[in-house]
Design a protein around this motif. Structure first.
Motif, PDB file in Angstrom:
ATOM      1  N   ASP A 141       0.917  -1.283  -0.098  1.00 28.90           N
ATOM      2  CA  ASP A 141       0.047   0.145  -0.135  1.00 28.90           C
ATOM      3  C   ASP A 141       0.901   1.166   0.065  1.00 28.90           C
ATOM      4  O   ASP A 141       1.869   1.332   0.956  1.00 28.90           O
ATOM      5  N   ASP A 143       0.507   5.150  -0.188  1.00 29.49           N
ATOM      6  CA  ASP A 143      -0.354   6.299   0.209  1.00 29.49           C
ATOM      7  C   ASP A 143       0.235   7.516   0.076  1.00 29.49           C
ATOM      8  O   ASP A 143       1.007   7.869   0.946  1.00 29.49           O
ATOM      9  N   GLN A 144       0.188   8.282  -1.061  1.00 23.02           N
ATOM     10  CA  GLN A 144       0.677   9.461  -1.273  1.00 23.02           C
ATOM     11  C   GLN A 144      -0.410  10.642  -1.417  1.00 23.02           C
ATOM     12  O   GLN A 144       0.092  11.566  -1.623  1.00 23.02           O
ATOM     13  N   LYS A 145      -1.651  10.287  -1.125  1.00 24.07           N
ATOM     14  CA  LYS A 145      -2.661  11.285  -1.077  1.00 24.07           C
ATOM     15  C   LYS A 145      -2.562  12.031  -2.321  1.00 24.07           C
ATOM     16  O   LYS A 145      -2.597  13.424  -2.252  1.00 24.07           O
ATOM     17  N   ARG A 146      -2.335  11.495  -3.634  1.00 27.33           N
ATOM     18  CA  ARG A 146      -2.270  12.240  -4.823  1.00 27.33           C
ATOM     19  C   ARG A 146      -3.802  12.161  -5.582  1.00 27.33           C
ATOM     20  O   ARG A 146      -3.874  12.817  -6.454  1.00 27.33           O
ATOM     21  N   GLY A 149      -8.522  10.568  -3.028  1.00 25.11           N
ATOM     22  CA  GLY A 149      -9.368   9.463  -2.614  1.00 25.11           C
ATOM     23  C   GLY A 149      -9.485   8.280  -3.601  1.00 25.11           C
ATOM     24  O   GLY A 149      -9.768   7.133  -2.872  1.00 25.11           O
ATOM     25  N   ARG A 151      -7.978   5.104  -5.989  1.00 31.01           N
ATOM     26  CA  ARG A 151      -6.965   4.382  -5.623  1.00 31.01           C
ATOM     27  C   ARG A 151      -6.816   3.408  -6.937  1.00 31.01           C
ATOM     28  O   ARG A 151      -7.539   3.135  -7.570  1.00 31.01           O
ATOM     29  N   ASN A 341       7.495  12.832  -0.468  1.00 31.99           N
ATOM     30  CA  ASN A 341       6.025  11.950  -0.728  1.00 31.99           C
ATOM     31  C   ASN A 341       6.279  11.299  -2.134  1.00 31.99           C
ATOM     32  O   ASN A 341       5.465  10.949  -3.032  1.00 31.99           O
ATOM     33  N   THR A 369      -1.244  -0.958  -4.347  1.00 29.23           N
ATOM     34  CA  THR A 369      -2.397  -0.133  -4.325  1.00 29.23           C
ATOM     35  C   THR A 369      -1.580   1.368  -4.227  1.00 29.23           C
ATOM     36  O   THR A 369      -1.208   1.620  -3.119  1.00 29.23           O
ATOM     37  N   TRP A 370      -1.896   2.115  -5.206  1.00 33.31           N
ATOM     38  CA  TRP A 370      -1.209   3.450  -5.180  1.00 33.31           C
ATOM     39  C   TRP A 370      -2.334   4.488  -5.156  1.00 33.31           C
ATOM     40  O   TRP A 370      -3.536   4.432  -5.736  1.00 33.31           O
ATOM     41  N   SER A 371      -2.262   5.507  -4.044  1.00 33.70           N
ATOM     42  CA  SER A 371      -3.229   6.307  -3.730  1.00 33.70           C
ATOM     43  C   SER A 371      -2.469   7.681  -3.500  1.00 33.70           C
ATOM     44  O   SER A 371      -1.327   7.813  -3.277  1.00 33.70           O
TER      45      SER A 371
END
Length: 371
Positions: A141, A143-146, A149, A151, A341, A369-371
């Motif tokens: 997982d 999570d870069q908040k790019r 929301g 994914r 990030n 999972t990139w998000s």
């Protein structure tokens, strides 16, 4: 000398030296009877011959699968001999430095010789057992908040090394396992094949069955340069796979870019160019970069991809060779932060090169999972 000739020649010369040292520095000093010594000499001769057969089979002929197994296993034995030489020299140093009585010295010598042979046999057996296991799915997982929301599921495979023991059935099983993950896109980060593509078309052709929302993306590794890289690229395109050749394109909310391998500098063809690959990508855009070797991070020239996917290292494949890999590569395996990030993930490889062995590493399919 071209890379196609230089690589097998260097492999053969390295293992020839290892076998000579194994006899002169180990076998001749073991406390064993002459018949056992002759048997070990014969074993070394047969193993070196098998290594030459393995190297030849990569370029000149395709042996039956069972024969290929034993030919490739000889490479693993060669690696064990290399480590054995180092270990045995260390044991001999202890024997010289520690003030043993002569009787205790002989006992220590006999015990260490027996233990040395037993340890080598166990090492090879454990490596073959681990190497025979199915690739494991490794979930990551990032999570870069790019994406507000949203994914994306990215499946990465690397270093399949199709040819010999990695055959059509292995590729078909791998494709089925990847498809079950229902990815948004699939990435293949180099070292796909270990022979000319004309020999491997049936096996490589199974990749046409990969299913994902945005398609499959591929960059070459160093091994493609050994076996007509242009033919490999052309066939991958025939399969409907996107080959990233110092190029990029936009996928939904991010860009994907890919570069040729660093081996291109030595081969003087298909040379990686980060400027060409990142051309037209806005500076603040989320970008996924495919680069076969982790050390490509040293060639980014100020560009800052959000996520880099690499392979090449095999996670060290056989302990303790991972320590040697880290002398050339900044990362051995897994997820690493690049600051601000940004991340790089180094896949341990779905296949193997050389012996069908792994120890201290595992073959993997990475589900990110990139998000």
């Amino acid at each position: 000398m071209s890379m196609i000739i230089l690589f097998p020649v260097l492999v053969a010369l390295f293992f020839l030296l290892v076998h000579i040292l194994a006899y002169t520095r180990i076998v001749e000093h073991l406390h064993i009877c002459n018949s056992t010594r002759k048997a070990l000499y014969f074993f070394l001769f047969v193993n070196m011959t098998a290594i030459l057969g393995y190297v030849a089979s990569r370029y000149l002929f395709s042996p039956p699968k069972l024969l290929y197994f034993f030919l490739s296993l000889s490479i693993g034995v060669g690696f064990v001999l290399f480590m054995g030489i180092v270990l045995y020299e260390f044991l001999r140093l202890i024997q010289r430095l520690v003030p043993f009585q002569e009787e205790k010295r002989r006992f220590f010598k006999r015990s260490s010789d027996i233990g040395f042979l037993a340890l080598g046999s166990t090492y090879i057996g454990a490596g073959v057992l681990e190497g025979s296991k199915e690739p494991a799915v490794h979930y990551v997982d990032i999570d870069q908040k790019r994406f507000n929301g949203k994914r994306y599921t990215i499946v990465q495979i690397s270093d399949m090394h199709i040819g010999g023991l990695i055959d059509k059935a292995f590729v078909a099983k791998s494709v089925a396992a990847i498809n079950r993950l229902n990815p948004d896109l699939v990435t293949i980060t180099g070292d796909l094949a270990d022979a000319h593509i004309d020999i491997l078309k049936d096996a490589v052709g199974e990749l046409r069955h990969l299913k994902s929302r945005f398609g499959t993306y591929y960059v070459v590794g160093n091994h493609e340069y050994f076996h007509s890289i242009d033919d490999t690229i052309a066939y991958m395109k025939e399969l409907g796979i996107h080959v990233l050749e110092n190029s990029s394109l936009k996928i939904d909310d991010f860009y994907i870019a890919g570069v040729y391998d660093l081996a291109g500098y030595r081969a003087d063809t298909h040379i990686p160019d980060i400027y060409e690959a990142m051309w037209g990508i806005p500076q603040d855009a989320s970008t996924l970069l495919l680069a076969h070797q982790p050390k490509y991070i040293d060639y980014l020239e100020g560009f800052t991809p959000s996520l880099i996917l690499s392979g090449h290292t095999h996670g060290g494949q056989i302990w303790p060779f991972g320590y040697l890999v880290t002398l050339a590569q900044p990362y051995l395996k897994g997820l690493h932060s690049l600051g601000d990030n940004r991340h790089i993930y180094v896949n341990s490889g779905i296949g193997f090169w050389g012996p069908p062995m792994r120890l201290g590493s595992h073959s993997e399919i990475t589900c990110i999972t990139w998000s």
